[in-house]
Write a protein that holds these residues in place. Structure first.
Motif, PDB file in Angstrom:
ATOM      1  N   ILE A 245      47.454 -25.242  -5.531  1.00  0.00           N
ATOM      2  CA  ILE A 245      46.812 -24.395  -4.508  1.00  0.00           C
ATOM      3  C   ILE A 245      47.082 -24.975  -3.119  1.00  0.00           C
ATOM      4  CG2 ILE A 245      44.593 -23.608  -3.579  1.00  0.00           C
ATOM      5  CD1 ILE A 245      43.577 -23.370  -6.427  1.00  0.00           C
ATOM      6  N   ILE A 248      50.586 -24.183  -1.968  1.00  0.00           N
ATOM      7  CA  ILE A 248      50.768 -22.779  -1.569  1.00  0.00           C
ATOM      8  C   ILE A 248      50.162 -22.530  -0.188  1.00  0.00           C
ATOM      9  CG2 ILE A 248      50.058 -20.411  -2.117  1.00  0.00           C
ATOM     10  CD1 ILE A 248      50.392 -21.264  -5.106  1.00  0.00           C
ATOM     11  N   LEU A 249      48.963 -23.058   0.024  1.00  0.00           N
ATOM     12  CA  LEU A 249      48.314 -22.836   1.319  1.00  0.00           C
ATOM     13  C   LEU A 249      49.086 -23.545   2.440  1.00  0.00           C
ATOM     14  CD1 LEU A 249      44.601 -23.148   0.160  1.00  0.00           C
ATOM     15  CD2 LEU A 249      45.839 -21.049   0.704  1.00  0.00           C
ATOM     16  N   SER A 614      47.361 -16.771  -2.937  1.00  0.00           N
ATOM     17  CA  SER A 614      46.635 -17.544  -1.928  1.00  0.00           C
ATOM     18  C   SER A 614      45.257 -16.948  -1.685  1.00  0.00           C
ATOM     19  CB  SER A 614      47.427 -17.604  -0.627  1.00  0.00           C
ATOM     20  OG  SER A 614      47.354 -16.367   0.035  1.00  0.00           O
ATOM     21  N   LEU A 617      43.534 -17.251  -5.848  1.00  0.00           N
ATOM     22  CA  LEU A 617      43.698 -18.587  -6.400  1.00  0.00           C
ATOM     23  C   LEU A 617      43.865 -18.585  -7.931  1.00  0.00           C
ATOM     24  CD1 LEU A 617      41.094 -20.418  -4.098  1.00  0.00           C
ATOM     25  CD2 LEU A 617      43.499 -19.972  -3.645  1.00  0.00           C
TER      26      LEU A 617
END
Ligand code: ARG
Length: 684
Positions: A245, A248-249, A614, A617
């Protein structure tokens, strides 16, 4: 000025600047085209025109951002009519990444609001059409619900008629080739393959870029094992999911703070320190050789349970520690250090980056938050404890903020974490990755933080929960002897199994020892991560090396092989990336065969998938997409030769455009794998 106001101001300034630039360019174009006619075919004019389009596109993005910001800052409280979305008017204005789904939503929002201006907030439903090319690439499924809304207003209509009305009002968009009304009232949307050609060209030139989004400060709390206790498979899930996560962020350019909320404070340290004093009285001068902290924990726990005198001493140790006595702090630090070294070994193996900030960090902040809750009259006494309810009507269970012995709890520290993250970190999004068992805890923390005014509108706490890891017997994951599985042992076994698999396939004979080692690690850690990430995280999942090392089906091994195979196509054709780029500049990039177009359109969906993940999640969507790419690639490769050879195996023709398609496929797959935290190898 608040930070929100500042952001609005900055965005407005940038918008003004972009507006000015657009105007200047437009004036120049005017001048050029008025003054003389020699501009026709002038590359300078073409460049200006395309720059102008790009600026307009950027302007639209900025205007949207200003809109979003000022409504977040609470400026547009009165309900204004929604501003008509700005559409893409020229494919060449698209810079790199575009979310096709969002653009289609804009197109159909305009169509629907102009077909039905009297409906308030009509539903704009756009979905992917699925595998049947008969239904187009996307669908607009708004006609059915709109027909229902009309019926409720006593207006006669049927979905097919509604669909036709929408179609009549649909503005032309260069990304759409055609739209058909089908069945009960579906609008089947066929994309213009030129969008795919344009976007894939960008990827060939500049690599895989993120779609533009509003930058946020995001705190992600993951992994978070407890000192002196073992880091178990539950923590492994949180570590793997949290890392992905965060990646990706960060890829989307958010400002991400990765926090390891270690359980490094609490009464267990009393017995650990007392035991340390007895076993290694010289601990301050000489670092004690504790290799197995869990065994050390067990020993001290045994003494604590069996020996009253020891127990008493353990309690006094806690008091000394909490009052900050240097000797006790030193002992505590030492114990934490031993644990941290063990955790770090796991993070290093799994390429995990995280900042340690355990419960102890919140000691003083817990006092502050308790004061605040007291002042706001939110704490109630209950049999000597101080509790806080999530709502005024005492629904569910309360948080325990102060225990009857005056001590603090997990609840207290999490109220402090949220306050710290809102006020000191100035974050807007708060993500906590733990097992599903803690879901209720975080719902309550969010409710209480909102009740206390710590968490404000527009800020949200997101609990990312995961199910339990089960063994192949579908019972809780344990070793044969019934002990909890040590993570380092598990990773070692993964390495061994991965090597066995590679040897079984005879790879040790073709790869150099260095390449073999790289492949072994990529496969071992990749397969463990992928098995975790490819399942819907809220479900329990069965840990099985046999399944995760299978080279057929949706596994890391399959994908890593698929990727190396794609990479080897250009290699065997002896075409380098430079050759491809030179060819691209010469002849451009076109999708011709039906299988090429299909693959191109799947690749075009990358930004859409990333944006979805995003938001919600759920990482298995990204895994499914990756698997879809490799399946559609196989279909393409079966139908389309990239290289033609004569009967002696000599290359007689290279179809560069297809090699370009291979290159883009590989780049997007690599990006997806790296966002999942999986290492790729060029040979395996
Ligand atoms: N240490 C906890 C556990 O092992 C997880 C902590 C999660 N983070 C938090 N802020 N509560 O379950």
């Amino acid at each position: 000025m608040s930070t929100e106001d500042q952001t609005v101001k900055q965005l407005e300034e940038r918008t003004r600047k972009a507006e000015k630039e657009t105007k200047e360019i437009e004036e120049e174009i005017e001048k050029l085209s008025k003054g003389d006619l020699s501009y026709i075919g002038d590359p300078g004019l073409d460049k200006l025109l395309s720059e102008n389009e790009k600026l307009k596109h950027r302007l639209a993005i900025l205007e949207n951002a200003v809109k979003a910001e000022s409504s977040a800052a609470g400026k547009s409280t009165t309900k204004e009519p929604r501003k008509r979305p700005t559409l893409i008017t020229d494919i060449n204005s698209i810079e790199g990444a575009i979310c096709i789904l969002d653009e289609l939503k804009n197109v159909f929002e305009i169509a629907i609001t102009s077909a039905y201006p009297d409906l308030e907030d009509p539903p704009v439903v756009i979905t992917l059409s699925g595998n049947n090319p008969k239904f187009g690439d996307y669908q607009c499924n708004s006609a059915m619900p709109i027909s229902q809304l009309l019926k409720a207003k006593n207006i006669k209509s049927n979905p097919r008629e509604v669909a036709n009305n929408i179609l009549n009002k649909t503005p032309t968009s260069p990304i759409i080739e055609r739209i058909e009304v089908a069945g009960a009232g579906f609008l089947n949307i066929y994309l213009n393959k030129k969008v795919a050609e344009h976007v894939l060209t960008y990827i060939l030139r500049d690599g895989v870029k993120p779609p533009p989004v509003k930058r946020q400060k995001i705190v992600i709390d993951f992994s978070s094992p407890n000192i002196a206790k073992e880091m178990h498979v539950g923590h492994l899930r949180s570590t793997i999911i949290g890392e992905s996560i965060a990646r990706i962020l960060e890829f989307l350019n958010h400002d991400v703070l990765r926090i390891n909320h270690l359980g490094d404070w609490g009464t267990q340290f009393g017995m650990l320190i007392a035991h340390l004093q007895d076993k290694f009285p010289n601990f301050k001068k000489e670092s004690p050789p504790i290799s197995d902290l869990q065994a050390f924990y067990k020993e001290s726990k045994k003494r604590f349970d069996e020996d009253e005198v020891f127990k008493k001493r353990a309690y006094t140790c806690v008091v000394h520690l909490q009052s900050g006595q240097p000797d006790y702090i030193a002992a505590w630090k030492l114990i934490c250090e031993v644990s941290r070294r063990e955790f770090q070994k796991i993070y290093d193996r799994l390429d995990v980056t995280i900042i340690d900030r355990g419960e102890s960090f919140y000691q003083s902040r817990m006092l502050v938050v308790i004061d605040e809750l007291k002042q706001k009259n939110l704490l109630e006494e209950d049999e000597g404890r101080l509790i806080m309810w999530g709502s005024e009507d005492h629904e569910g269970i309360p948080l325990t903020i102060v225990k009857s012995d005056g001590g603090f709890t997990y609840d207290t520290s999490d109220m402090a974490t949220i306050k710290q993250r809102v006020e000191e970190e100035k974050a807007e999004r708060f993500i906590y990755v733990t097992d599903m068992g803690q879901y209720g805890h975080f719902v309550l923390i969010e409710k209480c933080a909102r009740r206390a005014g710590i968490l404000k509108e527009g800020q949200k706490l997101e609990h990312v929960g995961s199910g339990v890891v089960l063994g192949e017997d579908k019972k809780k994951f344990k070793t044969r002897s019934g002990d909890t599985v040590k993570l380092n042992d598990l990773l070692e076994e993964g390495l061994k199994r991965a090597l066995d698999k590679l040897v079984e396939k005879g790879r040790d004979k073709v790869l150099t020892p260095e390449e073999l080692k790289q492949a072994q690690e990529a496969v071992a850690y990749g397969c463990i991560k992928y098995a975790d990430l490819s399942h819907n995280r809220v479900n329990d999942y069965i840990f099985s090396f046999d399944k995760m090392l299978d080279d057929k089906g949706n596994t890391a091994v399959y994908l890593l092989y698929a990727l190396t195979r794609i990479r080897s196509i250009a290699r065997t054709a002896q075409v380098s990336t430079e050759d491809l780029l030179a060819q691209l500049e010469k002849s451009g990039f076109k999708l011709s065969h039906e299988a090429e177009i299909k693959l191109g359109k799947v690749l075009l969906r990358f930004p859409e998938v990333i944006l979805k993940v995003s938001n919600d999640l759920f990482l298995h969507t990204l895994c499914e997409y990756l698997y879809e790419i490799s399946s559609v690639f196989t279909e393409f490769y079966d139908k389309c030769y990239c290289v033609e050879k004569d009967k002696d195996g000599k290359i007689v023709k290279i179809i560069y455009e297809r090699l370009m398609l291979c290159e883009v496929t590989a780049r997007i797959m690599e990006k997806c794998l790296s966002l999942l935290g999986i290492r790729t190898v060029s040979k395996m």
